[in-house]
Design a protein around this motif. Structure first.
Motif, PDB file in Angstrom:
ATOM      1  N   TRP A   1      -2.780  12.702  -5.743  1.00  0.00           N
ATOM      2  CA  TRP A   1      -1.523  11.952  -5.808  1.00  0.00           C
ATOM      3  C   TRP A   1      -1.191  11.537  -7.232  1.00  0.00           C
ATOM      4  O   TRP A   1      -0.025  11.518  -7.631  1.00  0.00           O
ATOM      5  N   GLU A   2      -2.191  11.188  -8.001  1.00  0.00           N
ATOM      6  CA  GLU A   2      -1.946  10.820  -9.404  1.00  0.00           C
ATOM      7  C   GLU A   2      -1.428  12.016 -10.197  1.00  0.00           C
ATOM      8  O   GLU A   2      -0.507  11.880 -11.008  1.00  0.00           O
ATOM      9  N   ILE A   3      -2.014  13.187  -9.955  1.00  0.00           N
ATOM     10  CA  ILE A   3      -1.577  14.387 -10.659  1.00  0.00           C
ATOM     11  C   ILE A   3      -0.175  14.801 -10.224  1.00  0.00           C
ATOM     12  O   ILE A   3       0.678  15.149 -11.061  1.00  0.00           O
ATOM     13  N   LEU A   4       0.105  14.791  -8.932  1.00  0.00           N
ATOM     14  CA  LEU A   4       1.429  15.200  -8.458  1.00  0.00           C
ATOM     15  C   LEU A   4       2.522  14.299  -9.016  1.00  0.00           C
ATOM     16  O   LEU A   4       3.569  14.783  -9.471  1.00  0.00           O
ATOM     17  N   LEU A   5       2.309  12.985  -8.980  1.00  0.00           N
ATOM     18  CA  LEU A   5       3.302  12.066  -9.537  1.00  0.00           C
ATOM     19  C   LEU A   5       3.426  12.253 -11.045  1.00  0.00           C
ATOM     20  O   LEU A   5       4.533  12.232 -11.596  1.00  0.00           O
ATOM     21  N   GLY A   6       2.285  12.438 -11.715  1.00  0.00           N
ATOM     22  CA  GLY A   6       2.318  12.641 -13.153  1.00  0.00           C
ATOM     23  C   GLY A   6       3.086  13.898 -13.533  1.00  0.00           C
ATOM     24  O   GLY A   6       3.872  13.896 -14.489  1.00  0.00           O
ATOM     25  N   LEU A   7       2.892  14.982 -12.792  1.00  0.00           N
ATOM     26  CA  LEU A   7       3.616  16.216 -13.061  1.00  0.00           C
ATOM     27  C   LEU A   7       5.117  16.029 -12.864  1.00  0.00           C
ATOM     28  O   LEU A   7       5.936  16.536 -13.652  1.00  0.00           O
TER      29      LEU A   7
ATOM     30  N   PRO B   1       0.832  -1.214   0.000  1.00  0.00           N
ATOM     31  CA  PRO B   1       0.000   0.000   0.000  1.00  0.00           C
ATOM     32  C   PRO B   1       0.859   1.253   0.000  1.00  0.00           C
ATOM     33  O   PRO B   1       1.821   1.369   0.768  1.00  0.00           O
ATOM     34  N   ALA B   2       0.532   2.195  -0.871  1.00  0.00           N
ATOM     35  CA  ALA B   2       1.268   3.454  -0.959  1.00  0.00           C
ATOM     36  C   ALA B   2       0.479   4.606  -0.374  1.00  0.00           C
ATOM     37  O   ALA B   2       1.039   5.477   0.297  1.00  0.00           O
ATOM     38  N   VAL B   3      -0.814   4.631  -0.632  1.00  0.00           N
ATOM     39  CA  VAL B   3      -1.685   5.706  -0.145  1.00  0.00           C
ATOM     40  C   VAL B   3      -2.971   5.097   0.401  1.00  0.00           C
ATOM     41  O   VAL B   3      -3.589   4.255  -0.261  1.00  0.00           O
ATOM     42  N   THR B   4      -3.356   5.502   1.584  1.00  0.00           N
ATOM     43  CA  THR B   4      -4.638   5.111   2.171  1.00  0.00           C
ATOM     44  C   THR B   4      -5.377   6.383   2.561  1.00  0.00           C
ATOM     45  O   THR B   4      -4.825   7.231   3.258  1.00  0.00           O
ATOM     46  N   ILE B   5      -6.598   6.497   2.095  1.00  0.00           N
ATOM     47  CA  ILE B   5      -7.407   7.674   2.396  1.00  0.00           C
ATOM     48  C   ILE B   5      -8.626   7.235   3.192  1.00  0.00           C
ATOM     49  O   ILE B   5      -9.386   6.375   2.750  1.00  0.00           O
ATOM     50  N   ALA B   6      -8.783   7.812   4.366  1.00  0.00           N
ATOM     51  CA  ALA B   6      -9.917   7.481   5.233  1.00  0.00           C
ATOM     52  C   ALA B   6     -10.667   8.758   5.557  1.00  0.00           C
ATOM     53  O   ALA B   6     -10.080   9.740   6.036  1.00  0.00           O
ATOM     54  N   GLU B   7     -11.958   8.766   5.280  1.00  0.00           N
ATOM     55  CA  GLU B   7     -12.788   9.921   5.571  1.00  0.00           C
ATOM     56  C   GLU B   7     -13.899   9.509   6.539  1.00  0.00           C
ATOM     57  O   GLU B   7     -14.363   8.369   6.498  1.00  0.00           O
ATOM     58  N   PRO B   8     -14.325  10.405   7.409  1.00  0.00           N
ATOM     59  CA  PRO B   8     -15.399  10.074   8.352  1.00  0.00           C
ATOM     60  C   PRO B   8     -16.648   9.590   7.626  1.00  0.00           C
ATOM     61  O   PRO B   8     -17.102  10.212   6.662  1.00  0.00           O
ATOM     62  N   GLY B   9     -17.155   8.462   8.072  1.00  0.00           N
ATOM     63  CA  GLY B   9     -18.369   7.925   7.482  1.00  0.00           C
ATOM     64  C   GLY B   9     -18.152   7.122   6.216  1.00  0.00           C
ATOM     65  O   GLY B   9     -19.111   6.648   5.607  1.00  0.00           O
ATOM     66  N   HIS B  10     -16.889   6.959   5.785  1.00  0.00           N
ATOM     67  CA  HIS B  10     -16.594   6.209   4.580  1.00  0.00           C
ATOM     68  C   HIS B  10     -15.544   5.148   4.885  1.00  0.00           C
ATOM     69  O   HIS B  10     -14.696   5.313   5.761  1.00  0.00           O
ATOM     70  N   GLU B  11     -15.603   4.071   4.157  1.00  0.00           N
ATOM     71  CA  GLU B  11     -14.611   3.014   4.314  1.00  0.00           C
ATOM     72  C   GLU B  11     -13.282   3.471   3.738  1.00  0.00           C
ATOM     73  O   GLU B  11     -13.238   4.097   2.679  1.00  0.00           O
TER      74      GLU B  11
ATOM     75  N   ARG C   1     -10.957   5.364  -7.312  1.00  0.00           N
ATOM     76  CA  ARG C   1     -10.043   6.345  -7.868  1.00  0.00           C
ATOM     77  C   ARG C   1     -10.546   7.772  -7.707  1.00  0.00           C
ATOM     78  O   ARG C   1      -9.846   8.720  -8.003  1.00  0.00           O
ATOM     79  N   GLY C   2     -11.765   7.924  -7.262  1.00  0.00           N
ATOM     80  CA  GLY C   2     -12.274   9.275  -7.092  1.00  0.00           C
ATOM     81  C   GLY C   2     -12.678   9.880  -8.415  1.00  0.00           C
ATOM     82  O   GLY C   2     -12.918   9.204  -9.396  1.00  0.00           O
ATOM     83  N   ASP C   3     -12.733  11.187  -8.466  1.00  0.00           N
ATOM     84  CA  ASP C   3     -13.277  11.881  -9.620  1.00  0.00           C
ATOM     85  C   ASP C   3     -12.421  11.742 -10.872  1.00  0.00           C
ATOM     86  O   ASP C   3     -12.923  11.852 -11.979  1.00  0.00           O
ATOM     87  N   LEU C   4     -11.110  11.534 -10.717  1.00  0.00           N
ATOM     88  CA  LEU C   4     -10.265  11.484 -11.897  1.00  0.00           C
ATOM     89  C   LEU C   4     -10.617  10.311 -12.789  1.00  0.00           C
ATOM     90  O   LEU C   4     -10.334  10.326 -13.986  1.00  0.00           O
ATOM     91  N   ALA C   5     -11.249   9.298 -12.236  1.00  0.00           N
ATOM     92  CA  ALA C   5     -11.651   8.148 -13.046  1.00  0.00           C
ATOM     93  C   ALA C   5     -12.941   8.405 -13.798  1.00  0.00           C
ATOM     94  O   ALA C   5     -13.427   7.553 -14.517  1.00  0.00           O
TER      95      ALA C   5
END
Length: 244
Positions: A114-120, A62-72, A203-207
């Motif tokens: 993270w996808e944009i930052l690495l891509g840049l 795992p490289a990135v884990t995103i946890a938000e309140p109320g979401h898995e 993937r969020g909105d970028l997908a």
């Protein structure tokens, strides 16, 4: 997953040696100070010479884990992000982003960031992290001050770009596609709907859909541009020899 990744470079080895020295002396401050030497590679690209090297060695870690309140919590591996950022880098190059270009990055804490930052980094462009809380005036001032040619933000914040200079190309990230983005940003635009990747909801909105404002377009037009190209970037992208 299978991911060929990239081989370590002399710069990778130099940075890793410095890191490993500090890890070997976690409780010996005097020894760490006395023996530590900063690496001085001629150049070093974190995305290509560190992140992608780790992805080759540990693609399923795992490289990135995103946890938000109320979401898995959702996680992405090094292999996934390395391949995905290759695609994003290729797409950015196709848009016209070049080494040294400045991009204001005004994204939320989603995988898009993270996808944009690495891509840049892989393209050799410079990211200017920007808070999503900036007002129209503050955002326009920041872009004008550095003469940023590019900006990226959620489509929900399109109205914040009403005062941004027309020379800046704005990329919107989001599921929602405004019918008349030109009215929101205050300038004629061209909408390019770019379906990005496999549509994995993690993937969020970028997908979903990206669209950009082009000040050179005389009127609002739409065109479907298909999926992001499945092409891998090369290490020498920074010197302009990459194939895209």
């Amino acid at each position: 997953m299978t991911y060929p990744g990239r081989q370590a470079t002399p710069a990778t080895h130099a940075v890793r040696a410095a890191r490993d020295f500090l890890l070997a002396h976690p409780h010996d401050y005097d020894a760490a100070v006395a023996g530590f030497r900063w690496p001085h590679p001629e150049s070093f690209n974190f995305a290509l010479e560190w992140f992608d090297v780790v992805a080759a060695e540990h693609p399923d870690r795992p490289a990135v884990t995103i946890a938000e309140p109320g979401h898995e919590a959702a996680s992405w591996t090094y292999g996934e992000l390395s391949q995905r950022s290759d695609q994003v880098a290729s797409w950015l190059r196709d848009l016209g982003v070049r080494p040294g270009d400045l991009m204001v990055v005004m994204l939320n804490n989603t995988i898009d960031l993270w996808e944009i930052l690495l891509g840049l980094l892989k393209v050799g462009a410079v990211a200017i992290p920007t808070s999503t809380l900036l007002s129209e005036t503050d955002l326009a001032w920041r872009i004008d001050t550095v003469s940023a040619g590019w900006a990226i933000a959620p489509t929900a914040l399109a109205e914040r770009f009403a005062l941004v200079r027309p020379e800046t190309t704005v990329i919107g990230v989001g599921h929602d596609v405004p019918h008349r983005l030109d009215r929101l940003v205050g300038a004629p635009c061209r909408l390019r709907h770019v379906r990005a990747g496999r549509g994995d909801p993690r993937r969020g909105d970028l997908a979903a859909v990206l669209h950009l404002r082009d000040h050179r377009s005389p009127q609002a037009r739409s065109s479907y541009a298909g999926e992001l190209p499945d092409r891998a970037s090369l290490h020498d992208v920074l010197v302009g020899r990459a194939p895209w």
